[in-house]
Structure formats: C-alpha cells, structure tokens
Design a protein around this motif. Sequence first.
Motif, PDB file in Angstrom:
ATOM      1  N   LEU A 125       4.148   5.838  -5.454  1.00 49.21           N
ATOM      2  CA  LEU A 125       4.109   5.954  -6.917  1.00 49.21           C
ATOM      3  C   LEU A 125       3.078   7.008  -7.345  1.00 49.21           C
ATOM      4  CD1 LEU A 125       4.401   2.151  -7.815  1.00 49.21           C
ATOM      5  CD2 LEU A 125       6.067   3.941  -8.407  1.00 49.21           C
ATOM      6  N   LEU A 126       1.957   7.066  -6.615  1.00 46.85           N
ATOM      7  CA  LEU A 126       0.936   8.078  -6.955  1.00 46.85           C
ATOM      8  C   LEU A 126       1.396   9.486  -6.572  1.00 46.85           C
ATOM      9  CD1 LEU A 126      -2.336   6.133  -6.065  1.00 46.85           C
ATOM     10  CD2 LEU A 126      -1.486   6.735  -8.338  1.00 46.85           C
ATOM     11  N   HIS A 151      -0.267  10.410  -0.306  1.00 48.62           N
ATOM     12  CA  HIS A 151      -1.408   9.489  -0.310  1.00 48.62           C
ATOM     13  C   HIS A 151      -1.432   8.578   0.922  1.00 48.62           C
ATOM     14  CE1 HIS A 151      -1.399  10.888  -4.496  1.00 48.62           C
ATOM     15  NE2 HIS A 151      -2.685  10.579  -4.493  1.00 48.62           N
ATOM     16  N   GLU A 152      -0.259   8.389   1.544  1.00 54.37           N
ATOM     17  CA  GLU A 152      -0.200   7.552   2.765  1.00 54.37           C
ATOM     18  C   GLU A 152      -1.135   8.038   3.866  1.00 54.37           C
ATOM     19  OE1 GLU A 152       4.347   6.076   3.011  1.00 54.37           O
ATOM     20  OE2 GLU A 152       3.231   6.131   4.874  1.00 54.37           O
ATOM     21  N   ARG A 153      -1.441   9.336   3.822  1.00 54.33           N
ATOM     22  CA  ARG A 153      -2.348   9.892   4.836  1.00 54.33           C
ATOM     23  C   ARG A 153      -3.715   9.218   4.814  1.00 54.33           C
ATOM     24  NH1 ARG A 153      -2.965  16.106   4.167  1.00 54.33           N
ATOM     25  NH2 ARG A 153      -3.143  15.287   2.065  1.00 54.33           N
ATOM     26  N   LEU A 154      -4.030   8.596   3.661  1.00 46.32           N
ATOM     27  CA  LEU A 154      -5.357   7.973   3.502  1.00 46.32           C
ATOM     28  C   LEU A 154      -5.440   6.589   4.149  1.00 46.32           C
ATOM     29  CD1 LEU A 154      -5.798   8.918  -0.278  1.00 46.32           C
ATOM     30  CD2 LEU A 154      -7.008   9.961   1.655  1.00 46.32           C
ATOM     31  N   ILE A 155      -4.287   6.052   4.590  1.00 43.49           N
ATOM     32  CA  ILE A 155      -4.290   4.698   5.169  1.00 43.49           C
ATOM     33  C   ILE A 155      -5.090   4.671   6.475  1.00 43.49           C
ATOM     34  CG2 ILE A 155      -2.831   2.933   6.279  1.00 43.49           C
ATOM     35  CD1 ILE A 155      -0.653   3.569   4.235  1.00 43.49           C
ATOM     36  N   ARG A 156      -5.978   3.667   6.579  1.00 43.09           N
ATOM     37  CA  ARG A 156      -6.741   3.442   7.824  1.00 43.09           C
ATOM     38  C   ARG A 156      -6.595   1.979   8.208  1.00 43.09           C
ATOM     39  NH1 ARG A 156      -6.799   7.888   6.831  1.00 43.09           N
ATOM     40  NH2 ARG A 156      -8.474   9.428   6.634  1.00 43.09           N
ATOM     41  N   VAL A 190       0.845  -1.201   0.000  1.00 41.00           N
ATOM     42  CA  VAL A 190       0.000   0.000   0.000  1.00 41.00           C
ATOM     43  C   VAL A 190       0.883   1.254   0.000  1.00 41.00           C
ATOM     44  CG1 VAL A 190      -1.785   1.266   1.270  1.00 41.00           C
ATOM     45  CG2 VAL A 190      -1.884  -1.224   1.152  1.00 41.00           C
ATOM     46  N   ARG A 191       1.953   1.223   0.786  1.00 44.24           N
ATOM     47  CA  ARG A 191       2.851   2.401   0.835  1.00 44.24           C
ATOM     48  C   ARG A 191       3.537   2.615  -0.510  1.00 44.24           C
ATOM     49  NH1 ARG A 191       4.828   1.426   6.884  1.00 44.24           N
ATOM     50  NH2 ARG A 191       3.361   2.852   7.867  1.00 44.24           N
ATOM     51  N   THR A 192       3.917   1.518  -1.171  1.00 48.26           N
ATOM     52  CA  THR A 192       4.557   1.657  -2.489  1.00 48.26           C
ATOM     53  C   THR A 192       3.588   2.304  -3.475  1.00 48.26           C
ATOM     54  OG1 THR A 192       5.842  -0.323  -2.056  1.00 48.26           O
ATOM     55  CG2 THR A 192       5.749   0.398  -4.343  1.00 48.26           C
TER      56      THR A 192
END
Length: 359
Positions: free
Chosen positions: A269-270, A282-287, A263-265
């Motif tokens: 990339l995004l 985008h990592e901020r979106l991880i829940r 998920v972090r990769t």
Amino acid sequence: MRNVLVTGGAGFIGSNFVRYLLRAEPDARVVNLDALTYAGSRENLRDLPGAERHVFVHGDIRDRERVGTLMHAYSVDSVVHFAAESHVDRSITGPAAFIDTNINGTFVLLEAARAAWLDGTARRTDVRFHHVSTDEVFGSLGPGEPAFTEQTPYRPNSPYSASKAASDHLVRAYGHTYGLPLTISNCSNNYGPFQFPEKLIPLMILNAVRGKPLPVYGDGLQVRDWLHVEDHCEAIHAILRRGRPGETYNVGGNNQPTNLEIVRTICGLLDERFPDSPHRPHERLIRFVTDRPGHDRRYAMDISKIGRELGWSPRHSLADGLRDTIDWYLAHPDWLAAIDAKGEFQSWLAQNYATRGTA
Ligand code: NAD
Ligand code: TYD
C-alpha cells in the motif's frame, strides 16, 4: 442523563470508544479516568466536547479514594473498563506493572462499584460494569484447531494475558457473589487511529515511511484475528446496552492473515501511495528478528454468539481498514510529532530491538 465512567479513555481503544459513545448517546456524559502512562495521551482527546459531556480526570484506577469519590460525585451508572497495561512484549520485560494495574486496579474498580451500587438498602439494577478483555486469555491455537468460543477454557501464556485472565475472573466473581450487573468482552487484536506505535500495525507503517527496518518476530507466520477499532467500539456499545448481565461475548474480525502478510500488505500500500519513495519497494525493509519468548502462534475468534444475540458483525474489511489506517497516520503528523516528543516510542524501539538478534 447517563453517566459513564470510562477507564483508560486516553489510550487507543478507550479514546475511540469515548468518541463513539458520545456520538451514539446524545444524553450521555463520560467521566474519563486515565493515569496517562506512556500509552495514554491528551492528544487522543483533542477534539472532544467540553465538561458538560466529557470530563477528563488525570488519575489512577488503583486510587481507591479517587475512584470512590468519582462514582458518587458523578452518579456513575455505567463503568466501561479499558485501563490496563496492554503490551505483551513489555509484560515479558517488566511484569510487575501488569499485575498491579490489571489485577489490583480492576479489584479497586469492582469494590467501588459494589460500594456505590450494591451496599445498603437500595441495590441498583439499572447499572452495568463492562470489562474489556482479550482473546489472549484463551492461549494459542494449533493450525487445525477450531476458533475460541465463550466456552474455551482459559490458558493464558504471557504475563499480560495471565493478568487479564485474573481480572476477568475477579469481574465474574463479583457478578456471581454480589450480583454485580456485569458483562465481559474478549476481543482480538485491534488496529486503527490513535494506536500507540509499539504495536505491530502502526509500528510497521511508521518505520516503513521513515525507511527504518521492519522487525518481524521469528518466521512471521503467527496468526492474529484483526479487528478495526471502530467495529470493536460498536460491539462494546451493543454489549453495554443490550448484552445480558453476567454474560461474556467474543469479538473478532473474521480474518486471520499471518503477520508477514500484514507487513507485506502495508508495504504494498505504501509502494502505491509513494511511487517516488527511495524506500520502494518497502518490503526490502523487512528483517526477521529473534522471536518473542513464548510467542502465541495463532488466535481466532468464533463470533457467532454476539452475532446471534446482538446482531453485531464487523463492518470493515481488513484491506479497507489497513488503507484507512495508513491514511490516518499519514494525515496526522501533529499527533505523531506529539508521540515522538514524549520520547517513549523511540526509547521503546531502541530497548526492544537492541537485544534482538536476527532470526
Ligand atoms: P493502551 O495501552 O493504548 O491504553 C491503555 C490506557 O490505560 C492508557 O491511556 C493508559 O494511560 C491507561 N492506564 C494504564 N494504567 C492505568 C492506571 N493504573 N490507571 C488509569 N489509567 C491507566 O491499550 P488499548 O490497546 O487501548 O487497550 C485497552 C483495553 O483493551 C485493555 O484492557 C486491553 O487489555 C484490551 N484489549 C486490547 C486489544 C488491542 O488489540 N489493543 C485487544 C483486546 C483487548
Ligand atoms: P502486537 O501488536 O504486539 O499484539 P499482540 O502481541 O497482543 O498480538 O503483535 C502482533 C503480532 O505481531 C504478534 O504476533 C507479534 C508480532 N510483532 C512482530 O512480528 N514485530 C513487532 O515489531 C511487533 C510489535 C509485533
């Protein structure tokens, strides 16, 4: 001309395989039998050639009469069996469909192959039934345990993997009892173009691009052995044409990151791809959300047998494969719009995550 019955050829791996086979064998004709469940789509078949090489049949593998008729009408000499209910989470909330399609459906196909190829005086040896299975039949590995081999005992943990294990046993029994020329492949998690976005990698790509939460089950430290779908198609084709009858082959990607690393990769990339995105980083979106019940911790495949016997090994590195996969999803808004229009993806998201708490 070879006549190949592909079941589930409008799904993710099946549609990639149909394309692969038609390229690899200019004299092959594919009869593609698919029930078009939520996971199957004509959109996956858009660019395929016409009826002289690819015949699409909207039908169910559990329909004995239909399957028997197809075997004869098209003089089928090879079956490549993908059709299945394939998502572990759905097997937990609704196992019945998994028993019906994965076990009973495989049984119907085996009976049809037996009737067409083995009954009567002219038993055929120039035929092949290839069954596509999963590494999940072997259960879950502890941290230091060696990778699954073809000799690892079956120990399925979810209704999905148990139904696949049952179908593998049935296929094997038809070889042993009736002499059906068969092969089985057990493959690890696939990713790549045309994957229905309920599965980890496309789900994370789409949700991240749309600024939606990225739901990681439990601690996210589960390990899968990711394989690019084109590598899987190449392996299936090698087994179908050159594998020894009666044998099973393990197929895997030789890489075992954690879900969180995947998920972090994708997020990284995004970030590179969309430097001006409001969702960056985008990592901020991880829940972290409530874990899947009975969640298998780790899978890993020993792929030395297929390497030794058939010279196959994966071509895609995970880093390149993920980059290409992101590019594919971004380059196919029409495909995504068609999937969204069916409503199945959004309703699945709502249903799956409404009941999950925070881990
Ligand atoms: P998928 O869910 O994307 O596609 C399954 C296809 O089968 C769909 O097109 C669906 O319409 C069709 N189908 C379902 N029930 C049917 C029925 N009763 N009659 C006819 N068609 C029916 O699945 P996938 O990811 O492409 O997986 C294909 C096969 O590979 C499955 O057997 C699965 O167990 C196996 N497999 C998948 C993975 C993976 O990572 N996706 C890994 C290893 C093995
Ligand atoms: P999935 O793609 O469903 O494949 P499988 O269960 O067959 O391995 O899931 C891959 C891994 O990702 C699995 O460990 C479950 C996890 N996962 C999440 O953490 N979040 C999600 O939203 C999904 C769909 C999966």
